[in-house]
Design a protein around this motif. Structure first.
Motif, mmCIF file in Angstrom:
data_model
loop_
_atom_site.group_PDB
_atom_site.id
_atom_site.type_symbol
_atom_site.label_atom_id
_atom_site.label_comp_id
_atom_site.label_asym_id
_atom_site.label_seq_id
_atom_site.Cartn_x
_atom_site.Cartn_y
_atom_site.Cartn_z
ATOM 1 N N MET A 1 0.822 -1.212 0.000
ATOM 2 C CA MET A 1 0.000 0.000 0.000
ATOM 3 C C MET A 1 0.861 1.269 0.000
ATOM 4 N N ASP A 2 2.068 1.198 0.610
ATOM 5 C CA ASP A 2 2.923 2.365 0.636
ATOM 6 C C ASP A 2 3.590 2.529 -0.712
ATOM 7 N N VAL B 1 -0.928 5.012 -0.582
ATOM 8 C CA VAL B 1 -0.814 6.276 0.127
ATOM 9 C C VAL B 1 -0.630 7.422 -0.840
ATOM 10 N N GLY B 2 0.264 7.226 -1.822
ATOM 11 C CA GLY B 2 0.540 8.329 -2.734
ATOM 12 C C GLY B 2 -0.593 8.560 -3.691
ATOM 13 N N GLY B 3 -1.032 7.541 -4.347
ATOM 14 C CA GLY B 3 -2.083 7.705 -5.338
ATOM 15 C C GLY B 3 -1.539 8.383 -6.572
ATOM 16 N N SER B 4 -2.354 8.515 -7.567
ATOM 17 C CA SER B 4 -1.970 9.247 -8.771
ATOM 18 C C SER B 4 -2.220 10.712 -8.536
ATOM 19 N N VAL B 5 -1.134 11.475 -8.396
ATOM 20 C CA VAL B 5 -1.285 12.875 -8.030
ATOM 21 C C VAL B 5 -2.141 13.617 -9.028
ATOM 22 N N PRO C 1 -4.909 4.759 3.658
ATOM 23 C CA PRO C 1 -5.623 4.625 2.381
ATOM 24 C C PRO C 1 -6.699 3.562 2.498
ATOM 25 N N SER C 2 -7.762 3.716 1.762
ATOM 26 C CA SER C 2 -8.797 2.690 1.686
ATOM 27 C C SER C 2 -8.600 1.889 0.406
ATOM 28 N N ARG C 3 -9.463 0.947 0.176
ATOM 29 C CA ARG C 3 -9.305 0.073 -0.994
ATOM 30 C C ARG C 3 -9.428 0.860 -2.292
ATOM 31 N N ARG C 4 -10.216 1.928 -2.290
ATOM 32 C CA ARG C 4 -10.464 2.676 -3.520
ATOM 33 C C ARG C 4 -9.989 4.124 -3.473
ATOM 34 N N MET C 5 -9.358 4.521 -2.384
ATOM 35 C CA MET C 5 -8.979 5.927 -2.280
ATOM 36 C C MET C 5 -7.654 6.074 -1.541
ATOM 37 N N GLU D 1 -21.983 9.949 0.078
ATOM 38 C CA GLU D 1 -21.693 9.291 1.358
ATOM 39 C C GLU D 1 -20.189 9.102 1.536
ATOM 40 N N THR D 2 -19.496 8.713 0.477
ATOM 41 C CA THR D 2 -18.043 8.523 0.545
ATOM 42 C C THR D 2 -17.331 9.839 0.829
ATOM 43 N N ILE D 3 -17.764 10.892 0.162
ATOM 44 C CA ILE D 3 -17.147 12.204 0.363
ATOM 45 C C ILE D 3 -17.368 12.693 1.781
ATOM 46 N N SER D 4 -18.587 12.537 2.293
ATOM 47 C CA SER D 4 -18.890 12.968 3.649
ATOM 48 C C SER D 4 -18.075 12.198 4.676
ATOM 49 N N ARG D 5 -17.976 10.893 4.502
ATOM 50 C CA ARG D 5 -17.235 10.055 5.451
ATOM 51 C C ARG D 5 -15.750 10.419 5.470
#
Length: 405
Positions: A1-2, A38-42, A97-101, A132-136
């Motif tokens: 994940m890192d 963690v990084g994701g696609s900037v 990080p979550s599975r999708r974010m 819901e995802t954005i709020s959480r």
């Protein structure tokens, strides 16, 4: 994940992190286009505006401030998103990080909401996640940034052992104000509350607001904040609550030291106000010429030094548009947003030496921006029968020194 690139940015002494990110933003960092975890696609997470999206965002702003809005300065927003994500992940260990974010996308959505005052629907359209995802995730990042606030909204020199450099290095203020440790004032931000409870929140501005007491250093960093008061609450009431309640942990001035306050506050020992009934604000001297009395001379210098709190509020409010157009969050969340945005304000001030908003005020220290929700203070009524306080004698001593310079 890192991710290796994300870790490398923070693989250094903490003071060098912003420089690492600055080099990344300027030169690029290998492998970022496909990073996840963690990084994701900037670029995919928050940075790649196409012209249509950017135009839409700009159309939401007033013509006067769209070009200066923090979020539209790509280098600034990129550095802040990455550094905030890194701090919360690696130093505070509060975001995962979550599975999708990725963490970067979570932080990017959070800062997007604060910078533009975006609603949940607007964030959905920009980031393509459910409401819901954005709020959480907003709540998750908000909790984490409030933990950051505990480290960043505090005194750098809690014992006040040194004179602030901004005073020590300026003959306009030194040695007259060598014992001054900061400035205190109140300010208002928009509050979004139901009609049933609106009345206490409507003060002299005529709209629901949240009243906030804050102290700042002369380096334009918040050192204390007490948010959550209704807009109709008077600054004096909040002030007395702050200095009298030991649970508030207000950084009280030690013997011989003092904060600067305006005429809306009592001239208590440790809190130095101007002479009342005399010209005070800098624009008055710009319009009507030089001081004509010893009291006006003191007031002009006092106002020039104390305006750091107004400049600090100005930079803070200009960067975070949510403070002007608060969406429909629970009121407790609105209070946390104030604290979180102040923590980010201090974080930027400490870690970035080239921030556009701060540089503007550093270059013009006497410039005071107009407040979106100015705090209207009634003219104080003074009588000749009031006994002099210790601060009156200190003020007279400073005035005599200024007269003799």
């Amino acid at each position: 994940m890192d991710s290796n690139w994300f870790t490398a940015l923070f693989d250094d002494h903490y003071e060098n992190v912003m420089n690492n990110v600055g080099r990344y933003v300027s030169d690029g960092f290998a492998g970022t286009s496909s990073v996840s975890g963690v990084g994701g696609s900037v670029g995919d997470s928050y940075g790649n505006y196409n012209s249509e999206v950017q135009d839409n965002d700009l159309n939401q702003q007033d013509d006067n401030d769209g070009g200066d809005l923090f979020w539209h300065r790509e280098c600034d927003r990129t550095k802040l998103v990455i550094c905030t994500a890194g701090a919360l992940t690696m130093y505070y260990n509060t975001l995962k990080p979550s599975r999708r974010m990725s963490v970067i996308e979570k932080v990017g959505m959070f800062l997007y909401t604060l910078a533009l005052g975006a609603s949940n629907r607007e964030v959905q359209e920009r980031f393509h996640h459910s409401g819901e995802t954005i709020s959480r995730n907003f709540k998750e990042v908000l909790r984490s940034v409030c933990l950051l606030a505990a480290d960043f909204i505090r005194l750098v020199d809690p014992k006040f052992t040194t004179t602030p450099l901004e005073i020590e290095m300026n003959p306009r203020y030194m040695p007259y104000f060598k014992n001054c440790i900061g400035a205190i004032d109140g300010t208002h931000v928009r509050a979004c509350v139901s009609q049933e409870i609106q009345i206490p929140f409507i003060g002299r501005n005529g709209i629901p607001t949240q009243n906030i007491m804050a102290a700042c250093s002369f380096n334009m960093q918040f050192t204390f904040v007490w948010a959550g008061w209704e807009g109709s609450a008077h600054n004096t009431r909040i002030f007395y609550e702050a200095i009298g309640n030991t649970n508030i942990q207000f950084p009280r001035p030690p013997e011989g030291k003092y904060y600067l306050v305006d005429s809306g506050y009592p001239n208590e020992y440790g809190y130095l106000g101007p002479y009342r009934g005399e010209r005070y604000h800098l624009p008055e001297f710009h319009r009507r010429g030089q001081p004509r009395s010893r009291e006006e001379l003191f007031n002009r210098v006092h106002s020039s030094l104390r305006c750091v709190i107004e400049c600090t509020f100005g930079v803070w409010k200009k960067r975070w548009r949510i403070l002007q157009t608060m969406p429909e969050f629970p009121y407790k969340s609105q209070v946390k947003i104030v604290v979180a945005s102040m923590a980010l304000h201090n974080y930027i001030r400490r870690k970035s030496g080239q921030d556009v908003a701060f540089n503007k005020f550093d270059s013009h220290p006497d410039f005071v921006p107009p407040d979106t929700f100015p705090d209207v203070v009634p003219q104080s009524q003074t009588t000749g029968h009031q006994s002099a306080s210790r601060m009156d004698y200190i003020r007279d001593g400073i005035t005599n020194s200024l007269m003799g310079q």
